[in-house]
Design an enzyme around this catalytic site. Sequence first.
Site, PDB file in Angstrom:
ATOM      1  N   GLN A 103      37.009  51.985  15.113  1.00 26.82           N
ATOM      2  CA  GLN A 103      37.938  51.774  16.043  1.00 26.82           C
ATOM      3  C   GLN A 103      39.076  52.969  15.050  1.00 26.82           C
ATOM      4  O   GLN A 103      38.368  53.363  14.554  1.00 26.82           O
ATOM      5  CB  GLN A 103      39.047  50.485  15.459  1.00 26.82           C
ATOM      6  CG  GLN A 103      38.008  49.279  15.973  1.00 26.82           C
ATOM      7  CD  GLN A 103      38.927  47.724  16.332  1.00 26.82           C
ATOM      8  OE1 GLN A 103      39.922  47.601  15.804  1.00 26.82           O
ATOM      9  NE2 GLN A 103      38.694  46.954  16.483  1.00 26.82           N
ATOM     10  N   GLU A 112      42.889  47.800  17.789  1.00 24.51           N
ATOM     11  CA  GLU A 112      43.099  46.044  17.821  1.00 24.51           C
ATOM     12  C   GLU A 112      44.009  45.760  17.196  1.00 24.51           C
ATOM     13  O   GLU A 112      43.977  46.334  15.977  1.00 24.51           O
ATOM     14  CB  GLU A 112      41.717  45.675  17.933  1.00 24.51           C
ATOM     15  CG  GLU A 112      41.395  44.478  18.285  1.00 24.51           C
ATOM     16  CD  GLU A 112      40.368  43.740  18.285  1.00 24.51           C
ATOM     17  OE1 GLU A 112      39.321  44.020  18.067  1.00 24.51           O
ATOM     18  OE2 GLU A 112      40.205  42.215  18.828  1.00 24.51           O
ATOM     19  N   GLU A 135      33.543  49.492  22.688  1.00 27.99           N
ATOM     20  CA  GLU A 135      32.920  49.979  21.283  1.00 27.99           C
ATOM     21  C   GLU A 135      31.347  49.902  21.227  1.00 27.99           C
ATOM     22  O   GLU A 135      30.463  49.852  21.635  1.00 27.99           O
ATOM     23  CB  GLU A 135      33.370  47.885  21.007  1.00 27.99           C
ATOM     24  CG  GLU A 135      34.512  47.390  21.204  1.00 27.99           C
ATOM     25  CD  GLU A 135      34.412  46.024  21.194  1.00 27.99           C
ATOM     26  OE1 GLU A 135      33.993  45.290  20.461  1.00 27.99           O
ATOM     27  OE2 GLU A 135      35.379  45.950  21.898  1.00 27.99           O
ATOM     28  N   TYR A 146      26.774  48.730  18.165  1.00 30.52           N
ATOM     29  CA  TYR A 146      27.392  48.493  17.170  1.00 30.52           C
ATOM     30  C   TYR A 146      26.013  48.675  16.507  1.00 30.52           C
ATOM     31  O   TYR A 146      24.571  48.519  16.821  1.00 30.52           O
ATOM     32  CB  TYR A 146      28.057  47.225  16.392  1.00 30.52           C
ATOM     33  CG  TYR A 146      29.163  47.268  17.112  1.00 30.52           C
ATOM     34  CD1 TYR A 146      30.233  48.060  16.416  1.00 30.52           C
ATOM     35  CD2 TYR A 146      29.396  46.367  17.826  1.00 30.52           C
ATOM     36  CE1 TYR A 146      31.353  47.893  16.715  1.00 30.52           C
ATOM     37  CE2 TYR A 146      31.067  45.891  18.614  1.00 30.52           C
ATOM     38  CZ  TYR A 146      31.935  47.004  18.146  1.00 30.52           C
ATOM     39  OH  TYR A 146      33.183  47.353  18.527  1.00 30.52           O
ATOM     40  N   ASN A 203      37.012  40.590  27.611  1.00 30.49           N
ATOM     41  CA  ASN A 203      36.067  41.137  26.775  1.00 30.49           C
ATOM     42  C   ASN A 203      35.017  40.036  26.005  1.00 30.49           C
ATOM     43  O   ASN A 203      35.906  39.620  26.186  1.00 30.49           O
ATOM     44  CB  ASN A 203      37.146  41.331  25.416  1.00 30.49           C
ATOM     45  CG  ASN A 203      36.463  42.149  24.186  1.00 30.49           C
ATOM     46  OD1 ASN A 203      35.691  43.350  24.667  1.00 30.49           O
ATOM     47  ND2 ASN A 203      36.419  41.510  23.420  1.00 30.49           N
ATOM     48  N   GLU A 204      34.056  40.734  26.146  1.00 32.39           N
ATOM     49  CA  GLU A 204      32.804  40.444  25.793  1.00 32.39           C
ATOM     50  C   GLU A 204      33.392  38.725  26.284  1.00 32.39           C
ATOM     51  O   GLU A 204      33.083  37.508  25.856  1.00 32.39           O
ATOM     52  CB  GLU A 204      32.875  40.527  23.770  1.00 32.39           C
ATOM     53  CG  GLU A 204      32.824  41.705  23.781  1.00 32.39           C
ATOM     54  CD  GLU A 204      32.241  41.817  21.853  1.00 32.39           C
ATOM     55  OE1 GLU A 204      32.168  40.596  21.269  1.00 32.39           O
ATOM     56  OE2 GLU A 204      32.245  42.545  21.354  1.00 32.39           O
TER      57      GLU A 204
HETATM   58  O1  AHR Z   1      35.705  46.216  17.158  1.00 32.20           O
HETATM   59  C1  AHR Z   1      35.584  44.535  16.775  1.00 32.20           C
HETATM   60  C2  AHR Z   1      34.990  43.726  17.396  1.00 32.20           C
HETATM   61  O2  AHR Z   1      33.915  43.589  17.544  1.00 32.20           O
HETATM   62  C3  AHR Z   1      36.039  43.277  18.751  1.00 32.20           C
HETATM   63  O3  AHR Z   1      36.469  42.692  18.607  1.00 32.20           O
HETATM   64  C4  AHR Z   1      35.237  42.801  19.931  1.00 32.20           C
HETATM   65  O4  AHR Z   1      35.133  42.833  20.613  1.00 32.20           O
HETATM   66  C5  AHR Z   1      33.851  42.937  18.686  1.00 32.20           C
HETATM   67  O5  AHR Z   1      32.962  42.035  18.740  1.00 32.20           O
END
Ligand code: AHR
Length: 531
Positions: A384, A63, A335, A278, A210-211
């Site tokens: 990432q 990103e 992600e 995450y 995204n999101e």
């Molecule tokens: O990966 C970092 C961020 O985490 C991304 O930009 C977003 O999609 C997520 O909240």
Amino acid sequence: MKRTMFKPIHRRGFAATLAGLALLAGTALPSFAQPAPVKAELTVRASQPGPTIAPEIYGQFAEHLGRSIYEGLWVGPDSSIPNTRGLRNDVVDALKKMKVPVLRWPGGCFADEYNWRDGVGPRAERPVRVNTTWGGVGEDNAFGTHEFFDLVEMLGTKAYVNGNLGTGTPREMAEWIEYMTSDTKSTLAEERRKNGRDKPWKLDYFGVGNETWGCGGGMRPEYAADLHRHYVTFVRKAGGRNGPQEFASGSNDKDYNFTEVMMREAGKAMDGLTLHYYTLPTGDWKKKGPATGFNEDQWISTLSRTLQMETIIKGHAAAMDKYDPQKRVGMIIDEWGTWYDVEPGTNPGFLYQQNTLRDALVAAVNFHIFQQHADRVKMTNIAQMVNVLQAMILTDKEKMLLTPTYHVFEMFNVHQGAAYIPVDIKAPDYSHAGFTVPAVHAGASRDASGTLHLTLANLDPNRPASVSAKLEGASARKISGRVLTGPAMDTRNSFDQPHQIQPVAFNGAKGRGDSLTIDLPAKSVVVLTIE
Ligand code: AHR
């Protein structure tokens, strides 16, 4: 730590292994303190192969965030850092060796503020914008569509471009796709040619937003589903018959209702539905926990929260199954990975964190889980690739290091495109600080040549594991392997000592025919090739 250091240690067995590791750490263990190995049993059901493990399960994400694109991948053609058309050679070479099956770009949250037009045409004339999500820094758009596809072609990877649903229009999205993929004489295709690219690129996947529930627009799933249907109509027209697979922006964590609504209202208008999860050591976004110098409480809490991925995939898969029992729509976990407190002294908006042996275990456990769900999980993209979150590579000006996570991606790349092989595991619990996880985690696959690949992780940071493995439907004539481990839970590479942790030859697997014993060091990841 030199490559050869572990070799004699494994040949001498566990006691010596531990003593050796303790010496490396500078803390010799008295002989009475050496813990006995825990015992685990595996049955590798090679006679019951499952679906193909999509290579894209081992995908990456880059990103416009912090030093991911700029410095990490792109230094510009005039840089003193060796580069090819602006892309740094050391990073590209390392990524090629690791084998990247797919690369997602340009975000993330950044995607929903990105106008593709800013990143094409002569670089000197490209506008400078403010990256409002990530640190408020200037974005000079030096890296745009042409530079992305140059990288994709250098890596020999598939392209996953994420479009702007949050602030862009359907016209903008459709025109970007036409610019990338049209072989006609249209004005946009001619503009691409004028900008240096004659043939259209192969755009494999396109993400519609995204999101949407968060940084991508704060939408309810009902609205997100309608908006997806609206935009994807024009994405499909622009792509035509050779267009990309389209992904709808999906859920987060355990929000199964979001998936349910997206599938119910828009399931027919997508090839994949995304999911983000995450791993935070504490589970608290305000104080996530450090990347290094953590204690055993945060070692096990991180692994326990990683294992949640299993529950999360099952929950979303159940919602998808309701509307798509044939599993046509892929679950795209675009992600995932660890998210720690940023490295002290770095820009909080840059999400730069160190990467240790703990991250290696997190990656291994996630891969085993993804593979177990290979019938539904068709792609994942770790967050990432370089210098951000659970990165493969960290850079500091001209220096570069490979993280423990890189090494797991490289060790596990044997699973890409192979047939999933179920593994039954009887492992004792490893418990600490109120958390309990299985001490041993494993996964297997069989490739086209018939070779069996078995990967294992010992989650216990203190005790080795003695694993008895039964091969059902396979026989071992020759076994080779590699192990990734280190003296401390946070063993890591640094710019001064970039080879502290890397895979070394593993001699701890013995046996022939259908029975093996595998001696796993504490806190280790192992890959075995069984021929
Ligand atoms: O990966 C970092 C961020 O985490 C991304 O930009 C977003 O999609 C997520 O909240």
